[in-house]
Design an enzyme around this catalytic site. Structure first.
Site, PDB file in Angstrom:
ATOM      1  N   GLU A 195      -6.708   5.598  25.567  1.00 26.75           N
ATOM      2  CA  GLU A 195      -7.971   5.734  24.844  1.00 26.75           C
ATOM      3  C   GLU A 195      -8.768   6.779  25.626  1.00 26.75           C
ATOM      4  OE1 GLU A 195     -11.392   2.624  23.489  1.00 26.75           O
ATOM      5  OE2 GLU A 195      -9.523   1.801  24.272  1.00 26.75           O
ATOM      6  N   ARG A 217       1.149  -5.481  33.968  1.00 31.96           N
ATOM      7  CA  ARG A 217       0.199  -4.483  34.464  1.00 31.96           C
ATOM      8  C   ARG A 217       0.358  -4.291  35.954  1.00 31.96           C
ATOM      9  NH1 ARG A 217      -4.812  -3.035  32.481  1.00 31.96           N
ATOM     10  NH2 ARG A 217      -4.642  -3.394  30.273  1.00 31.96           N
ATOM     11  N   LYS A 274     -11.487   0.260  33.768  1.00 31.86           N
ATOM     12  CA  LYS A 274     -12.257   1.483  33.542  1.00 31.86           C
ATOM     13  C   LYS A 274     -13.757   1.216  33.634  1.00 31.86           C
ATOM     14  CE  LYS A 274      -9.242   3.496  30.140  1.00 31.86           C
ATOM     15  NZ  LYS A 274      -9.095   3.566  28.693  1.00 31.86           N
TER      16      LYS A 274
END
Ligand code: ATP
Ligand code: MG
Length: 571
Positions: free
Chosen positions: A42, A268, A278
């Site tokens: 993204e 992850r 983020k």
């Protein structure tokens, strides 16, 4: 490319995902040419080392099996154009050593096709327009233990749904007044199946499509379509999407997609002594705890780059962590060690004095300079040798002299000898102090017979210290970085506390008067070297120049944290 770098590109670590790809090739389901993966960031932040794991996997698999990997900006949410993120993502992937296939792709390019697919679902009675608000939808979803409640609008006719959906698209309804929902099962034990929302109304300009759309697709609906439209065969994502996989497949099932992609989840990457989200990284930047996204203490790809990490060390690290289905936290020491191992092989050794103390060699002729041979890298004979100047005035490390030596102190002290690296034995005769009693200079004598570091009479000295000749030395700034957080899991904080309270107050120390071999100043930015006995350092990517050398500390020679932890544990 160095040997270790090479290894990171060619060695094929194996894991369950690679096994699946291998099976798909062996069974004839796919040819190598068919294999296609994608990396779908993204564009709302900078890439971090967690993304690097996904990048190495997505691009790595494509490369290893002869396939292709797409770079797709996952821009399904409207918002401002953020050129900065978009550019940095591409630059970071290229720096990591990977190439995407063709042009960069954008999820928003598929909005028209997604709209057509939604109409197919409506026509098949698999989607309906709901007039409930977001709150009502949430409130009627049920819980894992109780079924949800069907919407009163669930049984609208196909015609009515087609009409309303078109009018939603045409902008006839305000934000939040309607949604398009999949008609699945409000009692399904998997909450994702309880008539998930496919489209919401948002009268907001999109960075690429402008005001063309006022309905925007939700992730679960959009992602599988994007993958399908790009011919992705293996869609790799993190574990939290495992529970969404049945829905990913359900959406594709009724659509005219000849070859359905397969979603596969992996764990992850989490690292100790840092944060990875983020949102938190953005806070560190905005609240000025760090100098920017590329601050050398940040776990961002550009932060690691500026810190001195090589692309190969990051790839090797990711390979060593491996791909599994188990979530965990990886010791950042493993990352540091991977780099240390590479730099031990690759980095040339130099001498730099971080906290200089002047030494005058009283029996050495004034104005004379001689040149000594120094080995550049004992691990790599082909790196050769260089000549370093020696003269009457040199600098040594303040720490390498003690007026009152503690037990087992083998460095310089009054009346004792020490070896200068690549040079002579020197003996301290006199300590010069200022009015406040600080040591400002040492007066020493050298033994001319010991050039190169050995005494012809065979006498031994235990200590060898580094030094720099004063008249040729350059003065540098050195930024000594340490871990950004002082606890292994800074995210874990008691109620009412904030992760920023765990920041390490000593994560940056700037030394302005570092004496270095002149050759160090001439190195290009991003050159990585070892300062003997100190650690590995990199010439700063932006600030370093010959006139004003600036080095960042990458890592120490040994894992100093392991030592501290041991000491604390009383070992
Ligand atoms: P964040 O939670 O930090 O905002 P994100 O997952 O929302 O990250 P995206 O830009 O959507 O960030 O991520 C792009 C890709 O990178 C996704 O496929 C995602 O699964 C993967 N990814 C993100 N973080 C990690 C991580 N820590 N480890 C492995 N892969 C990750
Ligand atoms: Mg995401």
């Amino acid at each position: 490319m160095s040997e270790l770098e090479e290894k990171s590109m060619t060695s094929a670590p194996t894991d369950f995902i690679r096994d699946i790809v291998r099976e798909d090739l062996a069974s004839g389901k796919y040819t190598p040419d068919d294999i296609r993966t994608r990396f779908p960031p993204e564009p709302n932040g900078y890439l971090h080392i967690g993304h690097a794991k996904a990048i190495c996997l997505d691009f790595g698999i494509a490369k290893e099996f002869g396939g292709k990997c797409n770079l797709r900006m996952d821009d399904t949410n409207p918002g401002k154009e953020d050129r900065e993120y978009y550019d940095s993502i591409q630059e970071d992937i290229a720096w990591l050593g990977y190439e995407w296939d063709g042009e960069v792709k954008f999820a928003s390019d598929y909005f028209p096709k997604m709209y057509e697919f939604a109409i197919i679902l409506i026509k098949k009675g698999l989607a309906y327009v709901d007039d409930q608000s977001a709150e009502e939808i949430r409130a009627t979803r049920g819980t894992p233990f109780e079924p949800g409640k069907e919407s009163p609008w669930r049984n609208r006719s196909v015609e009515e749904n087609l009409d309303l959906f078109e009018r939603m698209k045409n902008g006839e309804f305000p934000n939040g007044s309607k949604t398009l929902r999949a008609k699945i099962d409000m009692a399904n034990p998997n909450i994702n199946f309880r008539d998930p929302v496919m489209y919401r109304i948002l009268h907001e300009a999109h960075q690429r499509t402008g005001n063309q759309w006022c309905i925007y697709p939700m992730y679960d609906w959009a992602h599988g379509l994007e993958d399908s439209l790009e011919g992705v065969t293996h869609s790799l994502c993190t574990l939290e999407f495992e529970i969404h996989r049945p829905l990913y497949n359900w959406f594709l099932e009724p659509l005219p997609i000849p070859r359905k992609p397969r979603q596969i989840e992996f764990s992850r990457l989490n690292l100790t002594y840092t944060v990875m989200s983020k949102r938190k990284l953005l806070r560190l930047v905005q609240e000025k705890f760090v100098s920017g996204w590329d601050d050398p203490r940040m776990p961002t790809v550009r932060g690691l780059r500026r810190r001195g990490y090589t692309p190969g060390s990051i790839r090797n690290f990711v390979a060593s962590v491996g791909i599994t289905k188990f979530n965990g936290v990886t010791d950042v020491g493993i990352l540091e060690n991977t780099l240390r191992e590479e730099l031990n092989h690759e980095a040339s050794r130099y001498m730099a004095v971080l906290h200089p103390l002047k030494v005058v060699i009283t029996n050495y002729p004034e104005g004379q300079i001689e040149w000594l041979d120094a080995v550049n890298n004992p691990e790599k004979p082909e790196a050769g040798t260089r000549q370093i100047p020696f003269g009457r005035e040199i600098y040594i490390e303040q720490d390498d002299f003690k007026e009152i030596p503690p037990p087992k102190y083998f460095r310089l002290t009054v009346g004792k000898e020490v070896r200068l690296r690549w040079g002579y034995f020197i003996k301290c005769d006199e300590v010069v102090k200022d009015d406040a009693g600080n040591i400002v200079e040492l007066r020493c004598t050298y033994d001319p017979e010991t050039r190169g570091g050995n005494a012809p009479d065979g006498r031994k000295v235990k200590g060898t210290i580094h030094w720099v000749e004063a008249s040729h030395a350059a003065t540098a700034t050195v930024r000594e970085y340490d871990r950004l957080f002082q606890v292994p899991e800074p995210d874990v904080v008691p109620e009412g506390h904030d992760f920023t309270e765990n920041l390490n107050p000593d994560s940056l120390r700037v030394l302005e008067d570092v004496k270095i071999e002149a050759g160090l100043a001439k190195l290009a930015p991003e050159s990585r070297v070892q300062f003997e006995r100190q650690g590995y350092f990199v010439a700063d990517r932006y600030d370093h120049s010959e006139a004003k050398p600036v080095f960042n500390k990458i890592v120490g020679l040994k894992d100093s944290w392991a030592k501290i932890v041991q000491k604390e544990a009383g070992k």
